[in-house]
Design an enzyme around this catalytic site. Structure first.
Site, mmCIF file in Angstrom:
data_model
loop_
_atom_site.group_PDB
_atom_site.id
_atom_site.type_symbol
_atom_site.label_atom_id
_atom_site.label_comp_id
_atom_site.label_asym_id
_atom_site.label_seq_id
_atom_site.Cartn_x
_atom_site.Cartn_y
_atom_site.Cartn_z
ATOM 1 N N ARG A 281 0.634 -0.703 -0.181
ATOM 2 C CA ARG A 281 0.013 0.095 0.160
ATOM 3 C C ARG A 281 0.792 1.065 -0.359
ATOM 4 O O ARG A 281 2.071 0.983 0.388
ATOM 5 C CB ARG A 281 -1.005 0.009 1.489
ATOM 6 C CG ARG A 281 0.454 0.007 2.372
ATOM 7 C CD ARG A 281 -0.591 0.108 3.509
ATOM 8 N NE ARG A 281 0.347 0.589 4.733
ATOM 9 C CZ ARG A 281 -0.458 0.837 6.207
ATOM 10 N NH1 ARG A 281 -1.021 0.328 6.231
ATOM 11 N NH2 ARG A 281 1.104 0.822 6.448
ATOM 12 N N GLU B 189 -1.697 7.763 5.355
ATOM 13 C CA GLU B 189 -0.302 8.138 5.184
ATOM 14 C C GLU B 189 0.994 8.726 4.334
ATOM 15 O O GLU B 189 1.443 8.393 3.645
ATOM 16 C CB GLU B 189 0.353 7.264 5.891
ATOM 17 C CG GLU B 189 -0.028 7.101 7.444
ATOM 18 C CD GLU B 189 0.574 6.341 8.488
ATOM 19 O OE1 GLU B 189 1.489 5.577 7.991
ATOM 20 O OE2 GLU B 189 0.664 6.748 9.814
ATOM 21 N N CYS C 105 9.568 8.554 -5.250
ATOM 22 C CA CYS C 105 9.394 7.614 -6.553
ATOM 23 C C CYS C 105 10.265 8.212 -7.390
ATOM 24 O O CYS C 105 10.128 9.517 -7.100
ATOM 25 C CB CYS C 105 8.006 7.322 -7.273
ATOM 26 S SG CYS C 105 7.933 6.935 -8.527
ATOM 27 N N GLU D 87 -4.595 8.171 15.043
ATOM 28 C CA GLU D 87 -4.396 6.796 15.080
ATOM 29 C C GLU D 87 -3.354 7.000 16.016
ATOM 30 O O GLU D 87 -2.743 7.930 16.181
ATOM 31 C CB GLU D 87 -3.532 5.968 13.958
ATOM 32 C CG GLU D 87 -4.661 6.254 12.325
ATOM 33 C CD GLU D 87 -3.269 5.800 11.336
ATOM 34 O OE1 GLU D 87 -2.498 4.957 11.482
ATOM 35 O OE2 GLU D 87 -4.065 5.370 10.442
ATOM 36 N N GLU E 35 -0.639 -6.994 9.823
ATOM 37 C CA GLU E 35 -0.407 -6.479 10.858
ATOM 38 C C GLU E 35 -1.794 -7.389 11.645
ATOM 39 O O GLU E 35 -2.409 -6.402 12.702
ATOM 40 C CB GLU E 35 -1.425 -5.107 10.281
ATOM 41 C CG GLU E 35 -0.163 -4.121 10.420
ATOM 42 C CD GLU E 35 -1.046 -3.133 9.360
ATOM 43 O OE1 GLU E 35 -2.047 -2.427 9.709
ATOM 44 O OE2 GLU E 35 0.382 -2.212 9.545
ATOM 45 N N HIS F 264 -0.839 -6.537 15.581
ATOM 46 C CA HIS F 264 -0.750 -5.132 15.699
ATOM 47 C C HIS F 264 -2.225 -5.174 16.610
ATOM 48 O O HIS F 264 -3.368 -5.985 16.419
ATOM 49 C CB HIS F 264 -1.230 -3.970 14.853
ATOM 50 C CG HIS F 264 -1.492 -3.139 14.914
ATOM 51 N ND1 HIS F 264 -2.312 -1.796 15.170
ATOM 52 C CD2 HIS F 264 -0.016 -2.279 14.537
ATOM 53 C CE1 HIS F 264 -1.227 -0.478 15.484
ATOM 54 N NE2 HIS F 264 -0.522 -0.227 15.224
HETATM 55 C C1 GLA Z 1 -0.454 3.498 9.874
HETATM 56 C C2 GLA Z 1 -1.686 2.808 8.825
HETATM 57 C C3 GLA Z 1 -2.343 1.956 9.563
HETATM 58 C C4 GLA Z 1 -1.349 0.625 10.392
HETATM 59 C C5 GLA Z 1 -0.750 1.586 11.522
HETATM 60 C C6 GLA Z 1 0.000 0.665 12.616
HETATM 61 O O1 GLA Z 1 -0.509 4.224 10.949
HETATM 62 O O2 GLA Z 1 -1.923 4.575 8.973
HETATM 63 O O3 GLA Z 1 -3.143 1.856 8.579
HETATM 64 O O4 GLA Z 1 -0.993 0.296 8.880
HETATM 65 O O5 GLA Z 1 -0.453 2.436 11.532
HETATM 66 O O6 GLA Z 1 0.642 0.833 13.354
HETATM 67 ZN ZN ZN Z 2 7.252 8.461 -10.337
#
Ligand code: GLA
Ligand code: ZN
Length: 668
Positions: free
Chosen positions: A111, A150, A155, A303, A351, A354
């Site tokens: 991702r 995030e 790149c 978060e 995760e 997590h």
């Molecule tokens: C990041 C992401 C979340 C998750 C957390 C886990 O902050 O935005 O999707 O992966 O980390 O700590």
């Molecule tokens: Zn690029």
């Protein structure tokens, strides 16, 4: 009319119900509702499910989930799912996949793994944002829009190469100007046209690439990411101008210049993941940086982890009460939310270890679920007591992303350059003394501060030298350090002697800088008295109008100044030529505060953090005991009510290990 009408503290977080069946969804929503959750963020990672093939959208499942969330009278931030493009897109349009710094084209699977400049990515991201905006804009549960997740991939693809050159044309105009600003005569790196400029693809630990080019590349990545964000944000904003649009900033904040990025958002959202090994003051400083990025206004913690993480080397479970302290710390420093990743622990994937509010057992019969529920109950009781509240600080610490990048890109004088940790050394004594601090942008109005600290102000730009000079002339107290006043915004040392534009205010210049290995140290002395040790870097300064307040005790430069002060205009400018050990620095900072009558919020004993916010309802004080022992705080003559239990207190009070008090002044 929405079902939650009063302002409130947002409590909840990332919800990924696309992973679960209907029954689990229902069970989860009930558990979350009972835990006091009022806000969810979704569907962050559901692009593949929402657009299974190009232009064909499947939203019925989401409609149904939103109906269910609304049935529980919870609100939500709708997230565009654009941080994880579907597989068909990477296959059909390989241009969306990024190229890494080593020149490797990456494959689909991760991702936040797209080229932020890819026209196809932007086209598809705008398309799904448009469909979502139209479909959901008037839903009653909608609180705002969360764009992607995030940002921060770097790149190095051919398209980014092309775009970087265009960016340089805009910045420098002519190739001569670029050569001059990059000082390419060094090592004969002149370019004759913009299409000869290459992306800085050498790895950072190899100093062969000109740091100035890397610096511009990092600026370019920030600007490109802003475009990427705006590509969706403007669509969402147009659909509902009254709702906030934002993205969540990664806890690893170095990648993108958030002082530049956040002004494009309606509110800063950021992800707070303190490490178990962090000094509790370190996340406090990061909160203050986020508040600064958001122009001093309240922001959102989007978060936090309700329990352990999975991506640290040793993922400690959160100790009883730890989540509560972390949550209150954010609220204390300016957040209007306490949001978590994630609501329900995944059964597979990266995760699966997590933490989550609802564990794999799925029924809420866990310590963490209970702690979160208690927190939810407390936050509900606090209502909007401090929502929107701001913090007035008389002390500021200069902070700047480009300064950070430049310092760490530079080869020499030491490899141990860690700007954030270094800034923290100056934040920590203030934090320990319960003195509120603003992290200050170069562009800010400095006149509202009594004391300013400028750790390693290496890069002089935006007239910061002149502004600080004026600040001191007008009666301010400035503390500057080693590595100050070296470079202009293109990382060229154009000021002659350091500290460049601060030479007059500081009344000295730096002749040489010694770098010490971690095991080496020097001492700080006044006459025969040794105050403590110093290390890291040792400047050998020549005084002009400044006087030595302390000198080195060792090496061939023993007796040369290590702490100096200079009376300048109506103020005073201090310089420390070497990193001072904590107790010496704290003593020094204490003296500076005293000279301008800056008072702590309260005096305290023990590991207690104290912060304040103020809104129309008045002041709210947060007292957080991070230690394992009872702490004491002297509240003085005033009376305070603890909003968490309605006890009134005055004078010396005690806070149990790990406990939190939220106090409001009582007028009687
Ligand atoms: C990041 C992401 C979340 C998750 C957390 C886990 O902050 O935005 O999707 O992966 O980390 O700590
Ligand atoms: Zn690029």
């Amino acid at each position: 009319m929405s079902y939650i009408s009063k302002p409130y503290i947002l409590f909840g977080g990332d919800f990924n119900p696309e992973q679960w069946d209907r029954q689990t969804l229902e069970k989860d929503l009930l558990l979350l509702k009972n835990a006091g959750v009022n806000t969810l963020t979704l569907p962050v990672f559901a692009w593949a499910k929402m657009e299974p093939e190009e232009g064909r959208y499947e939203f019925d499942w989401l409609d149904e989930i939103l109906d269910r969330i609304e049935a529980y009278e919870m609100k939500y931030f709708l997230a565009t799912p654009t941080c994880a493009q579907p597989a068909w897109m990477s296959k059909k349009y390989p241009e969306v996949l990024p190229v890494d710094i080593a020149g490797r084209k990456r494959t689909h699977g991760m991702r936040v793994f797209f080229c932020y400049n890819s026209p196809k990515y932007r086209e598809r991201a705008a398309a799904i944002a448009t469909v979502m905006a139209e479909r959901y804009k008037f839903r009653k549960g909608l609180s705002g829009w969360h764009v992607a997740n995030e940002y921060g991939t770097y790149c190095y693809c051919e398209n980014c190469q092309k775009r970087f050159r265009q960016w340089l044309v805009e910045r420098y105009g002519t190739i001569n100007s670029l050569n001059e600003h990059w000082h390419t005569t060094f090592w004969g790196r002149q370019v004759y046209s913009f299409d000869e400029v290459m992306l800085p693809t050498e790895l950072n630990d190899d100093y062969r690439f000109n740091p100035t080019v890397q610096l511009d590349y990092m600026r370019f990545v920030t600007d490109s990411t802003i475009e990427c964000y705006e590509n969706e944000a403007r669509i969402l904003k147009k659909a509902r101008p009254d709702l906030p649009v934002f993205t969540n900033i990664s806890g690893y904040i170095k990648k993108l210049n958030q002082f530049k990025m956040v002004p494009h958002m309606d509110v800063a959202g950021w992800d707070n993941y303190p490490w178990p090994t962090d000094d509790p003051g370190f996340p406090a400083m990061k909160h203050d940086i986020m508040r600064a990025a958001n122009g001093g206004k309240s922001y959102y913690v989007m978060e936090q982890s309700p329990n352990q993480q999975n991506w640290q080397p040793y993922n400690k479970i959160k100790r009883p009460g730890e989540v509560r302290r972390i949550a209150y710390q954010g609220l204390a420093h300016g957040s209007d939310s306490s949001m978590f990743f994630q609501m329900h622990q995944s059964i597979a994937g990266q995760e699966k270890f997590h933490g989550a509010i609802i564990g794999r057992n799925g029924d809420g019969n866990t310590r963490i679920y209970r702690e979160i529920s208690e927190l939810g109950e407390e936050l509900a009781r606090l209502e909007d007591r401090f929502v929107g509240g701001r913090t007035q600080a008389e002390v500021g610490i200069l902070f700047d992303w480009e300064n950070w990048w430049a310092l760490e890109l530079t080869s020499g004088p030491t490899k141990d350059m860690d700007y954030l940790q270094e800034v923290f050394r100056y934040y920590k004594p203030l934090y320990d003394m319960n003195v509120p601090v603003d992290m200050v942008h170069y562009q800010d109005d400095l006149s509202k501060y009594k004391v300013l600290i400028a750790p390693m102000l290496y890069m002089m730009k935006d007239h910061i030298g002149e502004k600080l000079d004026q600040f001191v002339k007008d009666g301010g107290v400035l503390l500057a350090t080693y590595m100050t006043g070296y470079a202009d915004e293109n990382d060229r040392c154009v000021f002659g002697a350091y500290p460049g534009p601060l030479r007059k205010a500081l009344g000295l210049w730096v002749e040489e800088t010694d770098a010490l290995r971690p095991e080496e140290e020097n001492t700080v002395c006044i006459g025969d008295r040794t105050l403590g040790i110093c290390g890291f870097l040792c400047d050998l300064v020549q005084l002009e109008t400044a006087k030595a307040e302390a000198v080195y005790g060792q090496d061939f430069y023993a007796d040369r100044p290590v702490i100096t002060s200079n009376k300048y205009g109506r103020g005073r400018a201090w310089y420390i030529a070497s990193r001072l050990e904590y107790k010496v620095l704290k003593q020094l900072i204490k003296g500076l505060l005293k000279s301008r009558r800056v008072e702590p919020l309260f005096e305290s004993e023990g590991q207690v953090e104290i912060a304040v916010r103020e809104n129309k309802k008045g002041k709210t004080y947060f007292l957080i005991n991070h230690g394992n022992e009872t702490a004491s705080v002297d509240l003085g003559a005033g009376y305070y009510g603890n909003l968490l239990n309605h006890h009134t207190m005055q004078g010396e009070i005690f806070i149990a290990a790990g406990d939190v008090l939220v106090l409001m002044p009582v007028h009687n």
